[in-house]
Design an enzyme around this catalytic site. Structure first.
Site, PDB file in Angstrom:
ATOM      1  N   ASP A 106      -5.030  -8.116  14.915  1.00  0.00           N
ATOM      2  CA  ASP A 106      -4.544  -9.452  15.263  1.00  0.00           C
ATOM      3  C   ASP A 106      -5.160  -9.946  16.576  1.00  0.00           C
ATOM      4  OD1 ASP A 106      -3.243  -7.495  16.713  1.00  0.00           O
ATOM      5  OD2 ASP A 106      -1.228  -8.081  16.120  1.00  0.00           O
TER       6      ASP A 106
ATOM      7  N   ASP B 149       0.824  -1.209   0.000  1.00  0.00           N
ATOM      8  CA  ASP B 149       0.000   0.000   0.000  1.00  0.00           C
ATOM      9  C   ASP B 149       0.860   1.262   0.000  1.00  0.00           C
ATOM     10  OD1 ASP B 149      -2.321  -1.490   0.081  1.00  0.00           O
ATOM     11  OD2 ASP B 149      -2.622  -1.285   2.235  1.00  0.00           O
TER      12      ASP B 149
END
Length: 486
Positions: free
Chosen positions: A244, A96
């Protein structure tokens, strides 16, 4: 007199608040002893796969990257050295970036494609969802069953996938996590302290929780996931800064089992400057608070063993200690003056054991973790006063993170800059984390605690001075290094 009664009432409120805050911190301190207990009580549990794959399954390695010009080439090189059949290995560089990282990554991808690797550079039109969005986008681009994830600052060992994959012969294993080790542990005092903090997290938190059957979390990198576990849990979601941790709890609530490999490490790079370290800790603290706000009510409602629920509560709310530390520091001066004015020396006998429970547990916790990771662990004990000070010095920054997370205040995902292994002139490089006005506030608090130490010295209340010295060092160290590294 009325004035005397009002003063007495005000004093009682201040002392009550002071001891209440200290008592809560002592409870969280005692919980660290509990993790040590779990770690040793279940020490005979060893991570061994139930069976071996006769034919190795396909694994997709995902490398989420955003502006990593100094380390992206090193990362791709390391992944292409993984000891796994090329026919069963797919590599996704999920880029990105908005700088020349993309050109560097594209060149390395072309190089390895010419050598026969199935490796792709995947670009998105925007950064929607940040890292979570990139991982979800990569999953949609392949039909692989297993996904290994490595952040840009890691160098996975060649045997990593072979060490992990056989655990998935158990159909209920959803994730396998390697313990982190540190490429630049001895770079500076700051990296030494960070390494001890992370060793404590992995050895005693992840290790103790896994050994005893409690929930523990994937740490964003150096882990291998089963697609079905991700999908059943609801996929990668970007409504917290710790995607996460969020996914880990959702997957385990669905019944998926995780495996922690304490004896196998994945080397990674620690932040080199204080502002980057603060940015990382801010993200982790706020993300944990967001996850607690999002999932803790569900966890408490689920039909789970009370031990699992209790540990999840302490895990997800542990960062509440940071605003309590700041509050304790602000209450220290009026509480000290009240006790000195009223000659209430017996109260020092009350808060001394609370201080021991709140802060000495930290030393015990990290001493045990160092003993587990190195035979030369005693040589690292000399860093423990600075370690305690750093934890206290980070409380101002992390308090803001926790409060924002609990109150639902949104903020963008801020990556931690990486500069590559070795003693390079990182101060002349791009990627800097801003410091803002925070260092000035930290220096002010450091000066405040220096005044409290002087007050203790003059009054003869020397028993409290060492604890105040940790606060003083921590805030001055955090503030000064932030300015220097800026």
């Amino acid at each position: 007199s009325i004035g005397g009664q009002a003063a007495l009432g005000s004093d009682s409120v201040i002392l009550t608040a002071y001891f209440l805050v200290l008592s809560v911190l002592a409870v969280y301190g005692l919980h660290r002893y509990h993790l040590v207990h779990l770690y040793f009580k279940h020490r005979n549990r060893v991570a061994e796969p139930a069976a071996r794959f006769e034919s190795l399954p396909t694994v997709t390695v995902q490398l989420p990257v955003f502006n990593e010009r100094y380390v992206v080439g090193r990362l791709i090189d390391a992944v292409c050295r993984l000891d796994y059949p090329r026919s069963q290995l797919e590599i996704q560089v999920l880029d990105d970036s908005t700088d020349d990282t993309t050109a560097i990554a594209r060149e390395r991808v072309r190089h390895y494609r010419r050598q026969g690797f199935e490796i792709r550079l995947i670009r998105r039109p925007d950064r929607q969802g940040y890292k979570a969005g990139a991982l979800a986008h990569g999953m949609a681009c392949t039909d692989s069953t297993f996904f290994a994830i490595f952040d840009a600052d890691f160098l996975p060992r060649p045997e990593t996938l072979r060490r992990m994959i056989d655990f998935f012969t158990d159909p209920r294993v959803g994730m396998v996590q390697a313990r982190w080790s540190h490429l630049n542990r001895d770079y500076s005092l700051l990296t030494r302290l960070q390494s001890i903090l992370l060793d404590g997290h992995f050895v005693l938190e992840s290790g103790g929780r896994w050994r005893s059957g409690r929930f523990f979390n994937f740490n964003g990198t150096a882990g291998l996931w089963r697609r079905e576990a991700i999908a059943e849990a609801g996929g990668w979601q970007a409504d917290t800064l710790t995607e996460d941790l969020d996914l880990s709890y959702r997957a385990q609530l669905c019944g998926w089992r995780f495996v922690f490999l304490e004896d196998f490490t994945a080397p990674g790079e620690l932040p080199l400057d204080m502002n980057s370290f603060k940015s990382q800790q801010y993200r982790w603290a706020k993300g944990a608070a967001q996850t607690a706000r999002k999932l803790l009510p569900r966890i408490l409602r689920e039909k789970l063993p009370w031990q699992v629920k209790t540990e999840a509560f302490f895990h997800l709310t542990a960062n509440v200690a940071y605003p309590l530390v700041v509050l304790l520091g602000l209450l220290a001066l009026p509480a000290l003056k009240i006790r000195l004015d009223r000659q209430a020396w017996e109260l020092f006998l009350v808060d001394f054991p609370l201080f021991l429970a709140a802060f000495c547990s930290v030393s015990t916790f990290y001493a045990v973790s160092q003993r587990a990771v190195t035979p030369r662990w005693t040589s690292r004990l000399k860093f423990f006063p600075a370690l305690l000070g750093l934890g206290l010095g980070m409380s101002l920054s992390n308090s803001r993170a926790v409060l924002e997370g609990l109150l639902g205040v949104d903020s963008p995902f801020q990556r931690t800059p990486k500069f590559g292994q070795g003693r390079r002139p990182w101060r002349r490089r791009l990627y800097r984390s801003p410091s803002g006005l925070l260092p000035a506030l930290e220096l002010a608090l450091g000066t405040y605690f220096a005044y409290l130490i002087a007050l203790c010295w003059q009054s003869g209340a020397l028993a409290t001075a060492p604890f105040l010295a940790l606060f003083c060092f921590g805030f001055l160290y955090a503030g000064l290094t932030s300015l220097l590294h800026r």
